[in-house]
Design a protein around this motif. Structure first.
Motif, mmCIF file in Angstrom:
data_model
loop_
_atom_site.group_PDB
_atom_site.id
_atom_site.type_symbol
_atom_site.label_atom_id
_atom_site.label_comp_id
_atom_site.label_asym_id
_atom_site.label_seq_id
_atom_site.Cartn_x
_atom_site.Cartn_y
_atom_site.Cartn_z
ATOM 1 N N THR A 158 47.508 46.001 42.150
ATOM 2 C CA THR A 158 47.775 44.571 41.993
ATOM 3 C C THR A 158 46.463 43.829 41.789
ATOM 4 O OG1 THR A 158 47.569 44.043 44.345
ATOM 5 C CG2 THR A 158 49.757 44.755 43.564
ATOM 6 N N GLN A 159 46.579 42.581 41.358
ATOM 7 C CA GLN A 159 45.386 41.754 41.216
ATOM 8 C C GLN A 159 44.700 41.570 42.563
ATOM 9 O OE1 GLN A 159 46.749 38.145 39.297
ATOM 10 N NE2 GLN A 159 46.428 39.011 37.255
ATOM 11 N N VAL A 160 45.481 41.426 43.615
ATOM 12 C CA VAL A 160 44.921 41.255 44.961
ATOM 13 C C VAL A 160 44.155 42.508 45.383
ATOM 14 C CG1 VAL A 160 45.504 40.932 47.405
ATOM 15 C CG2 VAL A 160 46.658 39.564 45.651
ATOM 16 N N GLN A 161 44.726 43.675 45.131
ATOM 17 C CA GLN A 161 44.045 44.921 45.483
ATOM 18 C C GLN A 161 42.740 45.073 44.721
ATOM 19 O OE1 GLN A 161 47.407 47.417 44.497
ATOM 20 N NE2 GLN A 161 47.777 47.921 46.667
ATOM 21 N N LEU A 162 42.775 44.769 43.422
ATOM 22 C CA LEU A 162 41.559 44.854 42.618
ATOM 23 C C LEU A 162 40.516 43.864 43.115
ATOM 24 C CD1 LEU A 162 39.832 45.836 40.302
ATOM 25 C CD2 LEU A 162 41.116 44.298 38.771
ATOM 26 N N ALA A 163 40.945 42.662 43.399
ATOM 27 C CA ALA A 163 40.025 41.637 43.883
ATOM 28 C C ALA A 163 39.343 42.073 45.176
ATOM 29 C CB ALA A 163 40.766 40.320 44.093
ATOM 30 N N GLU A 164 40.113 42.637 46.100
ATOM 31 C CA GLU A 164 39.544 43.093 47.364
ATOM 32 C C GLU A 164 38.524 44.201 47.144
ATOM 33 O OE1 GLU A 164 42.946 44.138 49.747
ATOM 34 O OE2 GLU A 164 43.376 42.030 50.228
ATOM 35 N N LYS A 165 38.839 45.143 46.266
ATOM 36 C CA LYS A 165 37.918 46.254 45.992
ATOM 37 C C LYS A 165 36.661 45.779 45.271
ATOM 38 C CE LYS A 165 39.548 50.546 45.412
ATOM 39 N NZ LYS A 165 40.129 51.674 44.680
ATOM 40 N N ALA A 166 36.810 44.762 44.412
ATOM 41 C CA ALA A 166 35.681 44.271 43.623
ATOM 42 C C ALA A 166 34.884 43.184 44.339
ATOM 43 C CB ALA A 166 36.179 43.750 42.278
ATOM 44 N N GLY A 167 35.439 42.649 45.426
ATOM 45 C CA GLY A 167 34.733 41.615 46.176
ATOM 46 C C GLY A 167 34.754 40.250 45.517
ATOM 47 N N ILE A 168 35.811 39.985 44.755
ATOM 48 C CA ILE A 168 35.991 38.666 44.149
ATOM 49 C C ILE A 168 37.414 38.199 44.451
ATOM 50 C CG2 ILE A 168 34.241 38.972 42.354
ATOM 51 C CD1 ILE A 168 36.363 39.673 40.401
ATOM 52 N N THR A 169 37.734 36.984 44.069
ATOM 53 C CA THR A 169 39.056 36.454 44.395
ATOM 54 C C THR A 169 40.122 36.932 43.407
ATOM 55 O OG1 THR A 169 38.812 34.441 43.080
ATOM 56 C CG2 THR A 169 38.003 34.357 45.361
ATOM 57 N N ALA A 170 41.356 36.975 43.892
ATOM 58 C CA ALA A 170 42.478 37.324 43.025
ATOM 59 C C ALA A 170 42.639 36.281 41.927
ATOM 60 C CB ALA A 170 43.761 37.453 43.844
ATOM 61 N N SER A 171 42.339 35.035 42.246
ATOM 62 C CA SER A 171 42.402 33.964 41.251
ATOM 63 C C SER A 171 41.431 34.239 40.106
ATOM 64 C CB SER A 171 42.081 32.627 41.915
ATOM 65 O OG SER A 171 42.029 31.599 40.959
ATOM 66 N N MET A 172 40.250 34.721 40.442
ATOM 67 C CA MET A 172 39.260 35.037 39.411
ATOM 68 C C MET A 172 39.743 36.198 38.544
ATOM 69 S SD MET A 172 36.372 34.205 38.131
ATOM 70 C CE MET A 172 34.859 34.743 37.399
ATOM 71 N N ILE A 173 40.328 37.221 39.170
ATOM 72 C CA ILE A 173 40.884 38.345 38.398
ATOM 73 C C ILE A 173 41.943 37.826 37.432
ATOM 74 C CG2 ILE A 173 42.282 40.458 38.529
ATOM 75 C CD1 ILE A 173 39.438 40.931 39.480
ATOM 76 N N SER A 174 42.823 36.976 37.907
ATOM 77 C CA SER A 174 43.873 36.410 37.067
ATOM 78 C C SER A 174 43.279 35.652 35.888
ATOM 79 C CB SER A 174 44.763 35.485 37.902
ATOM 80 O OG SER A 174 45.711 34.844 37.083
ATOM 81 N N GLN A 175 42.282 34.829 36.157
ATOM 82 C CA GLN A 175 41.652 34.037 35.097
ATOM 83 C C GLN A 175 40.928 34.918 34.087
ATOM 84 O OE1 GLN A 175 39.251 31.020 37.006
ATOM 85 N NE2 GLN A 175 41.009 30.214 38.132
ATOM 86 N N ILE A 176 40.300 35.985 34.554
ATOM 87 C CA ILE A 176 39.621 36.920 33.647
ATOM 88 C C ILE A 176 40.657 37.608 32.759
ATOM 89 C CG2 ILE A 176 38.354 39.111 33.543
ATOM 90 C CD1 ILE A 176 36.866 38.130 36.119
ATOM 91 N N GLU A 177 41.749 38.084 33.361
ATOM 92 C CA GLU A 177 42.780 38.782 32.586
ATOM 93 C C GLU A 177 43.432 37.875 31.551
ATOM 94 O OE1 GLU A 177 44.102 42.204 35.817
ATOM 95 O OE2 GLU A 177 45.553 40.668 35.258
ATOM 96 N N LYS A 178 43.570 36.599 31.864
ATOM 97 C CA LYS A 178 44.178 35.648 30.931
ATOM 98 C C LYS A 178 43.194 35.115 29.899
ATOM 99 C CE LYS A 178 47.612 34.031 34.249
ATOM 100 N NZ LYS A 178 48.001 32.915 35.137
ATOM 101 N N GLY A 179 41.913 35.439 30.057
ATOM 102 C CA GLY A 179 40.905 34.962 29.121
ATOM 103 C C GLY A 179 40.463 33.536 29.385
ATOM 104 N N ILE A 180 40.802 33.007 30.553
ATOM 105 C CA ILE A 180 40.423 31.635 30.902
ATOM 106 C C ILE A 180 38.948 31.579 31.291
ATOM 107 C CG2 ILE A 180 40.802 29.756 32.571
ATOM 108 C CD1 ILE A 180 43.754 30.765 32.703
ATOM 109 N N ARG A 181 38.496 32.611 32.005
ATOM 110 C CA ARG A 181 37.102 32.677 32.447
ATOM 111 C C ARG A 181 36.505 34.001 32.031
ATOM 112 N NH1 ARG A 181 35.955 30.604 38.371
ATOM 113 N NH2 ARG A 181 33.936 30.284 37.403
ATOM 114 N N ASN A 182 35.204 33.997 31.858
ATOM 115 C CA ASN A 182 34.470 35.224 31.590
ATOM 116 C C ASN A 182 33.881 35.726 32.898
ATOM 117 O OD1 ASN A 182 34.836 35.293 28.767
ATOM 118 N ND2 ASN A 182 33.262 33.725 28.542
ATOM 119 N N ALA A 183 33.872 37.019 33.065
ATOM 120 C CA ALA A 183 33.263 37.616 34.248
ATOM 121 C C ALA A 183 31.752 37.646 34.063
ATOM 122 C CB ALA A 183 33.784 39.027 34.443
#
Length: 65
Positions: free
Chosen positions: A17-42
């Motif tokens: 899940t986005q939450v699981q990835l966020a926890e493993k990567a040390g960033i927020t799930a919101s940021m993962i969502s925004q990156i996947e949607k192309g709203i923000r760049n990592a």
């Protein structure tokens, strides 16, 4: 295909899940969502942490980006 779509595809293939990835990567799930949607760049640091969390190379996530 862009970085965000590659992240989403790799994450879903890993049955993560986005939450699981966020926890493993040390960033927020919101940021993962925004990156996947192309709203923000990592940032390069975030991109590297995402690649480590997904057990793929950063190069793999950037292909076609």
């Amino acid at each position: 295909m862009n970085f965000g779509l590659n992240v989403k595809k790799t994450r879903t293939n890993a049955k993560m899940t986005q939450v699981q990835l966020a926890e493993k990567a040390g960033i927020t799930a919101s940021m993962i969502s925004q990156i996947e949607k192309g709203i923000r760049n990592a940032s390069i640091v975030s991109a590297f942490e995402i690649s480590k969390a997904l057990n793929v190379s950063l190069d793999e996530l950037c292909k076609g980006a």
